[in-house]
Every structure is written in structure tokens, then in C-alpha cells.
Design a protein around this motif. Structure first.
Motif, PDB file in Angstrom:
ATOM      1  N   UNK A 140      76.782  32.872  18.770  1.00  0.00           N
ATOM      2  CA  UNK A 140      77.269  32.044  19.880  1.00  0.00           C
ATOM      3  C   UNK A 140      76.255  30.968  20.259  1.00  0.00           C
ATOM      4  N   UNK A 141      74.981  31.332  20.319  1.00  0.00           N
ATOM      5  CA  UNK A 141      73.933  30.364  20.635  1.00  0.00           C
ATOM      6  C   UNK A 141      73.911  29.254  19.582  1.00  0.00           C
ATOM      7  N   UNK A 142      74.047  29.653  18.313  1.00  0.00           N
ATOM      8  CA  UNK A 142      74.049  28.676  17.235  1.00  0.00           C
ATOM      9  C   UNK A 142      75.266  27.758  17.325  1.00  0.00           C
ATOM     10  N   UNK A 143      76.418  28.328  17.629  1.00  0.00           N
ATOM     11  CA  UNK A 143      77.651  27.551  17.707  1.00  0.00           C
ATOM     12  C   UNK A 143      77.627  26.568  18.878  1.00  0.00           C
ATOM     13  N   UNK A 144      77.131  27.009  20.016  1.00  0.00           N
ATOM     14  CA  UNK A 144      77.108  26.146  21.205  1.00  0.00           C
ATOM     15  C   UNK A 144      76.014  25.092  21.135  1.00  0.00           C
ATOM     16  N   UNK A 145      74.932  25.400  20.452  1.00  0.00           N
ATOM     17  CA  UNK A 145      73.844  24.436  20.286  1.00  0.00           C
ATOM     18  C   UNK A 145      73.293  23.934  21.604  1.00  0.00           C
ATOM     19  N   UNK A 146      73.251  22.611  21.766  1.00  0.00           N
ATOM     20  CA  UNK A 146      72.661  22.015  22.962  1.00  0.00           C
ATOM     21  C   UNK A 146      73.438  22.362  24.225  1.00  0.00           C
ATOM     22  N   UNK A 147      74.741  22.626  24.087  1.00  0.00           N
ATOM     23  CA  UNK A 147      75.533  23.008  25.257  1.00  0.00           C
ATOM     24  C   UNK A 147      74.997  24.298  25.879  1.00  0.00           C
ATOM     25  N   UNK A 148      74.611  25.237  25.037  1.00  0.00           N
ATOM     26  CA  UNK A 148      74.052  26.495  25.538  1.00  0.00           C
ATOM     27  C   UNK A 148      72.729  26.240  26.245  1.00  0.00           C
ATOM     28  N   UNK A 149      71.898  25.390  25.638  1.00  0.00           N
ATOM     29  CA  UNK A 149      70.594  25.084  26.223  1.00  0.00           C
ATOM     30  C   UNK A 149      70.752  24.423  27.595  1.00  0.00           C
ATOM     31  N   UNK A 150      71.668  23.471  27.696  1.00  0.00           N
ATOM     32  CA  UNK A 150      71.888  22.783  28.961  1.00  0.00           C
ATOM     33  C   UNK A 150      72.403  23.739  30.029  1.00  0.00           C
ATOM     34  N   UNK A 151      73.301  24.620  29.633  1.00  0.00           N
ATOM     35  CA  UNK A 151      73.854  25.586  30.594  1.00  0.00           C
ATOM     36  C   UNK A 151      72.767  26.537  31.075  1.00  0.00           C
ATOM     37  N   UNK A 152      71.920  26.981  30.164  1.00  0.00           N
ATOM     38  CA  UNK A 152      70.826  27.877  30.535  1.00  0.00           C
ATOM     39  C   UNK A 152      69.850  27.191  31.489  1.00  0.00           C
ATOM     40  N   UNK A 153      69.526  25.924  31.210  1.00  0.00           N
ATOM     41  CA  UNK A 153      68.609  25.182  32.075  1.00  0.00           C
ATOM     42  C   UNK A 153      69.204  24.984  33.464  1.00  0.00           C
ATOM     43  N   UNK A 154      70.483  24.637  33.511  1.00  0.00           N
ATOM     44  CA  UNK A 154      71.141  24.435  34.800  1.00  0.00           C
ATOM     45  C   UNK A 154      71.166  25.743  35.601  1.00  0.00           C
ATOM     46  N   UNK A 155      71.492  26.841  34.929  1.00  0.00           N
ATOM     47  CA  UNK A 155      71.512  28.143  35.593  1.00  0.00           C
ATOM     48  C   UNK A 155      70.137  28.511  36.124  1.00  0.00           C
ATOM     49  N   UNK A 156      69.117  28.222  35.331  1.00  0.00           N
ATOM     50  CA  UNK A 156      67.746  28.517  35.750  1.00  0.00           C
ATOM     51  C   UNK A 156      67.361  27.698  36.975  1.00  0.00           C
ATOM     52  N   UNK A 157      67.773  26.435  37.010  1.00  0.00           N
ATOM     53  CA  UNK A 157      67.479  25.579  38.167  1.00  0.00           C
ATOM     54  C   UNK A 157      68.160  26.100  39.425  1.00  0.00           C
ATOM     55  N   UNK A 158      69.422  26.513  39.298  1.00  0.00           N
ATOM     56  CA  UNK A 158      70.152  27.055  40.449  1.00  0.00           C
ATOM     57  C   UNK A 158      69.512  28.353  40.926  1.00  0.00           C
ATOM     58  N   UNK A 159      69.109  29.200  39.989  1.00  0.00           N
ATOM     59  CA  UNK A 159      68.479  30.458  40.356  1.00  0.00           C
ATOM     60  C   UNK A 159      67.158  30.217  41.081  1.00  0.00           C
ATOM     61  N   UNK A 160      66.401  29.225  40.621  1.00  0.00           N
ATOM     62  CA  UNK A 160      65.119  28.907  41.262  1.00  0.00           C
ATOM     63  C   UNK A 160      65.333  28.390  42.673  1.00  0.00           C
ATOM     64  N   UNK A 161      66.274  27.461  42.834  1.00  0.00           N
ATOM     65  CA  UNK A 161      66.551  26.911  44.165  1.00  0.00           C
ATOM     66  C   UNK A 161      67.074  27.980  45.121  1.00  0.00           C
ATOM     67  N   UNK A 162      67.792  28.958  44.580  1.00  0.00           N
ATOM     68  CA  UNK A 162      68.389  29.999  45.419  1.00  0.00           C
ATOM     69  C   UNK A 162      67.459  31.189  45.637  1.00  0.00           C
ATOM     70  N   UNK A 163      66.260  31.120  45.032  1.00  0.00           N
ATOM     71  CA  UNK A 163      65.316  32.227  45.168  1.00  0.00           C
ATOM     72  C   UNK A 163      65.739  33.475  44.443  1.00  0.00           C
ATOM     73  N   UNK A 164      66.474  33.285  43.331  1.00  0.00           N
ATOM     74  CA  UNK A 164      67.003  34.439  42.578  1.00  0.00           C
ATOM     75  C   UNK A 164      66.226  34.717  41.306  1.00  0.00           C
ATOM     76  N   UNK A 165      65.158  33.963  41.060  1.00  0.00           N
ATOM     77  CA  UNK A 165      64.378  34.192  39.850  1.00  0.00           C
ATOM     78  C   UNK A 165      63.304  35.239  40.097  1.00  0.00           C
TER      79      UNK A 165
END
Length: 294
Positions: A269-294
Motif C-alpha cells: 500500500x505504501x508503495x502504491x500510494x507513493x507521495x500521497x501516503x507521505x503527504x497524508x502521514x506528514x499532515x496527520x503528524x502536524x495535526x497530532x502535534x498541534x493537538x498535543x497528541x504526539x
């Protein structure tokens, strides 16, 4: 470890059979496993062949006669529905002795046995996964237009959660089958063609999983099944079936090979999604950081 199931053995041998024998095999598979307990005369009539043809067919499978074939089928069905209690009774498991030397010897033996069992089970499971099935599962799970629902059983719900949490990090529209009746009913009533059900169902299969799979298929959706070598009844409704070995050095079925298949799906799945997976992971990480969930 479990050998190839009888149904799978029949499928694999159809190409080696005579046209008449193939008729017997197809009748058996169409009504499996109940058809295996019919009389020779009934099977012959349904397949429009002679009684000796039925006998030749089971002989080709390696059985001395039809009673021998039916006995093997009964044994397989007993294994298919075995519980940890029955496996414990059959395995004659014993606790380690009180002597420290015995405990150390027992532990060393257990590790050696476990290494042998788990390595062989993972190797065989991955060897039996077809590239087509893996590719199709990845395509379904990577499609952003599809909505993913995951469901598991008594123990395998952990794997549904594990795979689901990975999916949530790389794509949207991922959810788990609710436990509460009102929530589950609402989810099932809203099923559509874009839905994909990922279900984990192992022996002592759960009837509700079959019903959910039926509803998904009736709505035009797709089903991806993770199961054991005896195959959950959900397999009838599944587009992709991943069967895993479950042999273990304890009375509990091993899910180690299943985890290897899940990890392979995630990697695909990671291979198939490529950059889309990376962007989604980065966005999720940013939201988690802002929300104090990391």
C-alpha cells in the motif's frame, strides 16, 4: 502444520482428471462440505456419471474408497471447528518441571521448536499468497474513492485494529465495524458500491461476519478476507482471500503468519500510494502535534 485442505486438493487435481471425474469434483465443490457426505449413488446421479467414476475420483485423491474419503473429511471438519480446549486435550501439554535444569532444558527446546514451527508457517503462508491477490488487495485499499471498514473476531480484532491504524495514517475514509447495535445498523444500512470490507475470521468462525460480508457484496462493494487454511464461510463472498497457517507450539492458533501477510499488504500500500501516503502521514503528524497528541 495443516496440509492442503480437501477442497483445495480437489481444485488442484481437476486438471489431471478425466472429464467424467471432473464432473464429480465440481459437484463436490459446489456443495462443499455437505456434498462429501452424500452417498456414492447420489453423487453419481447429480454428476450424471457412474458410481465407479465416483470411486475412481476419490482413488485419484489418494483414498482407498469413499468411506476413507468421508473419514478424512470428518477429521478436517473437526479441525476446522477445533477450540483451544480441544486442541489442549489432543496435544497433551505439560507444565515445566520444578527443577531449574528441567525448566532451562524445556525453555531451550520450546524456543527451538517455536523457531521451526513459526519459520515454516510464515514461509509457507507467504509462498501461497498469489501476486494477483496481493495486487488486488492493495488496489482496493489504495483507491481514494473507496471507504474501508475493518472487522475482526475474538483475538483477530487486534489485527483489524493494527491494519486499520496503519491505513488511517496513509489515507482517509477508514473505520471499524461498531460493536453497538444502533451504530452497526446505521453503518450496514449505508453500504454502497464504494465500500470495502476487510475482515479477519478464523476457525470457530463468527456468523455475524458472514452476514456483514453478504450485505457488502449485495450493495456492490468488495470483501478482503484474512482467514486460516480451512477457510471462513466469508470466503464465498470475498474477492480476495488470504489464508494463513496457524500451527503453533501451544493450543492456541498462531497469528504470526497472518501478521506477515498484513505487513506485506501495508508495504504494498505504501508503495502504491507513493507521495500521497507521505503527504497524508506528514499532515496527520502536524495535526497530532498541534493537538498535543504526539
Amino acid at each position: 502444520m495443516p496440509t492442503v485442505t480437501l477442497a483445495e486438493d480437489i481444485r488442484q487435481r481437476l486438471g489431471d482428471c478425466s472429464p467424467a471425474e471432473r464432473k464429480v469434483g465440481r459437484i463436490l465443490l459446489a456443495g462443499w462440505p455437505a456434498a462429501g457426505f452424500e452417498t456414492i449413488a447420489t453423487l453419481a446421479e447429480r454428476a450424471d456419471v457412474s458410481a465407479p467414476t465416483v470411486i475412481r475420483f476419490v482413488n485419484r485423491l489418494g483414498y482407498r474408497g469413499f468411506p476413507d474419503f468421508q473419514a478424512a473429511l470428518r477429521t478436517e471438519l473437526d479441525e476446522r471447528h477445533a477450540s483451544p480446549v480441544t486442541l489442549y486435550s489432543a496435544g497433551n501439554y505439560k507444565a515445566a518441571g520444578s527443577d531449574s535444569a528441567d525448566v532451562q532444558a524445556g525453555a531451550a527446546g520450546l524456543l527451538a521448536h517455536g523457531r521451526k514451527v513459526f519459520t515454516a508457517a510464515v514461509d509457507r503462508t507467504l509462498a501461497e499468497v498469489t501476486p494477483h491477490d496481493l495486487d488486488r488487495a492493495v488496489q482496493l485499499l489504495a483507491d481514494p474513492k473507496r471507504r474501508i471498514t475493518l472487522a475482526g473476531g475474538r483475538f483477530t480484532n487486534l489485527f483489524a485494529q493494527y491494519l486499520g491504524l496503519h491505513l488511517m495514517q496513509v489515507r482517509d475514509n477508514v473505520r471499524f465495524l461498531p460493536d453497538r447495535a444502533v451504530e452497526r445498523t446505521a453503518l450496514l444500512a449505508s453500504l454502497a458500491r464504494r465500500d470495502v470490507l476487510v475482515v479477519f475470521d478464523y476457525r470457530r468462525y463468527e456468523e455475524d461476519k458472514v452476514t456483514v460480508a453478504e450485505l457488502v457484496k449485495e450493495a456492490g462493494g468488495r470483501v478482503v478476507l484474512f482467514t486460516d487454511t480451512w477457510l471462513s464461510p466469508v470466503s464465498t463472498h470475498a474477492e480476495v482471500v488470504f489464508s494463513s497457517q496457524v500451527g503453533a507450539p501451544s493450543p492456541y492458533d498462531s497469528l504470526v503468519p497472518t501478521l506477515a501477510v498484513v505487513e506485506s499488504v501495508v508495504a504494498g500500500l505504501i508503495s502504491e500510494l507513493g507521495d500521497r501516503a507521505h503527504q497524508h502521514m506528514r499532515h496527520s503528524e502536524e495535526i497530532a502535534t498541534r493537538s498535543g497528541l504526539t
